[in-house]
Design a protein around this motif. Structure first.
Motif, PDB file in Angstrom:
ATOM      1  N   GLY A 147     -18.673 -25.688 -17.042  1.00  0.00           N
ATOM      2  CA  GLY A 147     -19.849 -26.127 -16.300  1.00  0.00           C
ATOM      3  C   GLY A 147     -20.202 -25.081 -15.257  1.00  0.00           C
ATOM      4  O   GLY A 147     -20.194 -23.881 -15.543  1.00  0.00           O
ATOM      5  N   ARG A 148     -20.464 -25.527 -14.036  1.00  0.00           N
ATOM      6  CA  ARG A 148     -20.695 -24.578 -12.953  1.00  0.00           C
ATOM      7  C   ARG A 148     -19.428 -23.777 -12.686  1.00  0.00           C
ATOM      8  O   ARG A 148     -18.345 -24.200 -13.100  1.00  0.00           O
ATOM      9  N   PRO A 149     -19.523 -22.650 -11.996  1.00  0.00           N
ATOM     10  CA  PRO A 149     -18.333 -21.839 -11.739  1.00  0.00           C
ATOM     11  C   PRO A 149     -17.199 -22.667 -11.144  1.00  0.00           C
ATOM     12  O   PRO A 149     -17.374 -23.375 -10.163  1.00  0.00           O
ATOM     13  N   GLY A 150     -16.035 -22.596 -11.802  1.00  0.00           N
ATOM     14  CA  GLY A 150     -14.870 -23.322 -11.347  1.00  0.00           C
ATOM     15  C   GLY A 150     -14.814 -24.758 -11.817  1.00  0.00           C
ATOM     16  O   GLY A 150     -13.863 -25.471 -11.513  1.00  0.00           O
ATOM     17  N   GLN A 151     -15.817 -25.206 -12.580  1.00  0.00           N
ATOM     18  CA  GLN A 151     -15.854 -26.587 -13.035  1.00  0.00           C
ATOM     19  C   GLN A 151     -15.991 -26.640 -14.552  1.00  0.00           C
ATOM     20  O   GLN A 151     -16.377 -25.654 -15.191  1.00  0.00           O
ATOM     21  N   VAL A 243      -0.810 -27.043  -9.423  1.00  0.00           N
ATOM     22  CA  VAL A 243      -1.606 -26.608  -8.273  1.00  0.00           C
ATOM     23  C   VAL A 243      -2.999 -26.191  -8.717  1.00  0.00           C
ATOM     24  O   VAL A 243      -4.008 -26.556  -8.092  1.00  0.00           O
ATOM     25  N   SER A 244      -3.087 -25.440  -9.803  1.00  0.00           N
ATOM     26  CA  SER A 244      -4.388 -24.992 -10.299  1.00  0.00           C
ATOM     27  C   SER A 244      -5.281 -26.159 -10.670  1.00  0.00           C
ATOM     28  O   SER A 244      -6.498 -26.113 -10.479  1.00  0.00           O
ATOM     29  N   GLY A 245      -4.690 -27.229 -11.183  1.00  0.00           N
ATOM     30  CA  GLY A 245      -5.481 -28.375 -11.590  1.00  0.00           C
ATOM     31  C   GLY A 245      -6.032 -29.199 -10.441  1.00  0.00           C
ATOM     32  O   GLY A 245      -6.961 -29.984 -10.622  1.00  0.00           O
ATOM     33  N   CYS A 246      -5.464 -29.037  -9.243  1.00  0.00           N
ATOM     34  CA  CYS A 246      -5.866 -29.866  -8.098  1.00  0.00           C
ATOM     35  C   CYS A 246      -6.600 -29.082  -7.019  1.00  0.00           C
ATOM     36  O   CYS A 246      -6.823 -29.606  -5.915  1.00  0.00           O
ATOM     37  N   GLY A 247      -6.969 -27.855  -7.309  1.00  0.00           N
ATOM     38  CA  GLY A 247      -7.573 -27.001  -6.294  1.00  0.00           C
ATOM     39  C   GLY A 247      -8.799 -27.593  -5.627  1.00  0.00           C
ATOM     40  O   GLY A 247      -8.988 -27.465  -4.417  1.00  0.00           O
ATOM     41  N   ARG A 281      -8.310 -19.034  -6.250  1.00  0.00           N
ATOM     42  CA  ARG A 281      -7.259 -19.799  -6.929  1.00  0.00           C
ATOM     43  C   ARG A 281      -6.245 -20.303  -5.909  1.00  0.00           C
ATOM     44  O   ARG A 281      -5.594 -19.523  -5.222  1.00  0.00           O
ATOM     45  N   LEU A 282      -6.104 -21.610  -5.834  1.00  0.00           N
ATOM     46  CA  LEU A 282      -5.170 -22.211  -4.890  1.00  0.00           C
ATOM     47  C   LEU A 282      -3.734 -21.796  -5.197  1.00  0.00           C
ATOM     48  O   LEU A 282      -2.904 -21.674  -4.287  1.00  0.00           O
ATOM     49  N   GLU A 436      -5.763 -30.041 -16.480  1.00  0.00           N
ATOM     50  CA  GLU A 436      -6.875 -29.449 -15.737  1.00  0.00           C
ATOM     51  C   GLU A 436      -6.544 -28.025 -15.295  1.00  0.00           C
ATOM     52  O   GLU A 436      -7.407 -27.141 -15.301  1.00  0.00           O
ATOM     53  N   GLY A 437      -5.277 -27.814 -14.921  1.00  0.00           N
ATOM     54  CA  GLY A 437      -4.857 -26.464 -14.552  1.00  0.00           C
ATOM     55  C   GLY A 437      -4.934 -25.493 -15.716  1.00  0.00           C
ATOM     56  O   GLY A 437      -5.363 -24.345 -15.576  1.00  0.00           O
TER      57      GLY A 437
END
Length: 459
Positions: A147-151, A243-247, A281-282, A436-437
């Motif tokens: 979708g949008r950047p990061g989504q 962590v990546s999945g919850c950023g 990236r968290l 998600e991550g």
């Protein structure tokens, strides 16, 4: 039992009302521009009373383009319009009333089919990515497009409790029944993946397959029977993916976070310092991490999960606390913990269950749970409430159910041990994690967000 997963949702239906016929028009024969003769009004009434009346049809509700439309049997409304309420069917239509009603019902069926088509999420020319996570307790699949950047936008999902690690803590091996359950779930995932053109996918297995003596044999069987080649990831990779999945749940202005993922056979904990400049990236801000070889399944099997007393619960908390005491990097963000910009972030069935009970949900709703904030007092009350329920009461709760009733208090014990090491006024609940991550990393590596937005086209 399959866990409900949210997918594409259609807009809520509205209500439309029909237009009125103008006074004196064809639909209102009692009105006339001429003056009536004395007594004619009562004569008309008498004539109407003596004339045979066509029975009014029952109101039926049908959906059309997201609106509730009311029509009457025998007087179907034209497309896009509503039949005027209160208009009786013509006498000559009585003989064909049944046929008209059947046709109307047929139209309703078509409208429902069209509505379902509208609910499908079309991918168009967008690349499709997939992530599968086979854990100690669950088998989960997520299929999405950028979708949008990061989504990203989910186009298909699957989740089923398989308890692959059942008995593993005592035997060291995956049981035949547990492997059979997992393979049946993985066959469903294989069918879903095979029905789409997947750009990139990552299929992972975690603690149960890592620690089982026959883990490699099981994965060979998965490849032969379900057609899927799974990758066993190490604990550090598992923590990074969580962590990546919850950023997106870590708000701007936050300086420190303890993120934990309470699994079935292991629990990952990551300490995150973002007091400096925050990167995209968290996971880049992890300053320390650990993976405890204990999860809800293994802890419940050792201490008992069906009948939990305050004493056995305290013993579970103490066991996890002893393990945390050996975590050398646990003090790496102590300098951030006395600030209001520090909080805990939990991603697991334990915290989402607590959130559902806290909200009093009659049915689990991810939209209300994911991202929910809970304060210390609320978490204390929920743990105390669950401790006060017997096994059957936990089974009866819609957010727990039979599949988690013997595991939820073991998860609460792990949560309680974490809260004692890293006390915080707030806990944020995440109904997301490894899948998600994986998707975020796959899409970032593929460059889909950068490429789409550079070319001026938005997915």
């Amino acid at each position: 039992m399959e866990d409900p997963e949210t997918g594409a949702r259609a807009p809520e239906a509205g209500v439309s009302s029909g237009s009125r016929s103008p006074r004196g028009g064809p639909g209102n024969p009692t009105a006339s521009p001429k003056k009536r003769a004395p007594g004619s009004r009562s004569a008309d009434r008498q004539a109407r009373a003596e004339a045979p009346q066509a029975p009014k049809g029952k109101k039926r509700r049908k959906r059309k383009r997201g609106r509730k439309v009311f029509a009457r049997d025998g007087a179907p409304a034209p497309a896009g319009k509503v039949a005027p309420a209160g208009k009786a069917a013509a006498p000559q239509a009585q003989a064909g009333r049944r046929g008209v009603a059947e046709a109307a019902r047929s139209n309703i069926s078509v409208a429902i089919v069209d509505r379902r088509k509208e609910r499908r999420v079309e991918t168009g020319d967008l690349p499709v990515f997939a992530a599968l996570d086979l854990g100690t307790n669950n088998c989960r699949l997520l299929v999405a497009v950028p979708g949008r950047p990061g989504q990203f936008r989910v186009v298909d999902a699957f989740s089923r409790i398989v308890r692959l690690g059942e008995g593993l803590s005592t035997t060291g091996r995956l049981s035949q029944a547990a492997m059979d359950r997992a393979i049946e779930a993985l066959k469903v995932c294989g069918d879903k993946l095979g029905s789409r053109s997947i750009r990139r996918a990552r299929l992972i297995a975690t603690e149960a397959c890592r620690s089982a003596e026959n883990g490699a044999e099981f994965l060979a069987r998965v490849e032969a029977e379900a057609g899927l080649k799974l990758e066993i990831i190490d604990r550090q990779t598992e923590a990074r993916l969580a962590v990546s999945g919850c950023g997106s749940l870590v708000e701007r202005g936050t300086e420190g976070v303890v993120l934990f993922d309470i699994g079935g056979g292991s629990s990952e904990i990551a300490l995150i310092d973002i007091s400096g400049r925050r990167s995209a990236r968290l996971a880049n801000h992890i300053v320390s991490w650990t993976s405890l070889p204990v999860g809800v399944v293994s802890l419940a099997e050792r201490f008992g999960g069906r009948h939990v007393t305050p004493e056995s619960f305290a013993a579970m908390v103490a066991d996890v606390a002893d393990r945390l005491a050996g975590f050398e990097g646990r003090d790496r963000i102590d300098h951030l913990m006395d600030r209001s910009r520090f909080h805990l972030l939990g991603t697991s069935g334990t915290v989402t269950t607590l959130a559902g009970v806290h909200l009093g949900l009659e049915r689990y709703d991810r939209r209300r749970v994911d991202g929910l904030w809970m304060d210390n007092a609320s978490v204390d009350r929920m743990i105390e409430k669950l401790l006060g329920w017997d096994f059957q009461a936990r089974v009866a709760n819609a957010c727990i159910g039979a599949d988690r009733a013997d595991l939820v208090l073991a998860g609460c014990a792990i949560l309680e041990a974490i809260r004692r090491v890293w006390p915080s006024d707030r806990l944020r609940v995440a109904d997301r994690g490894l899948r998600e991550g994986i998707l975020s990393e796959l899409m970032a590596e593929d460059g889909v967000w950068r490429r789409n937005w550079r070319n001026g086209s938005r997915p």
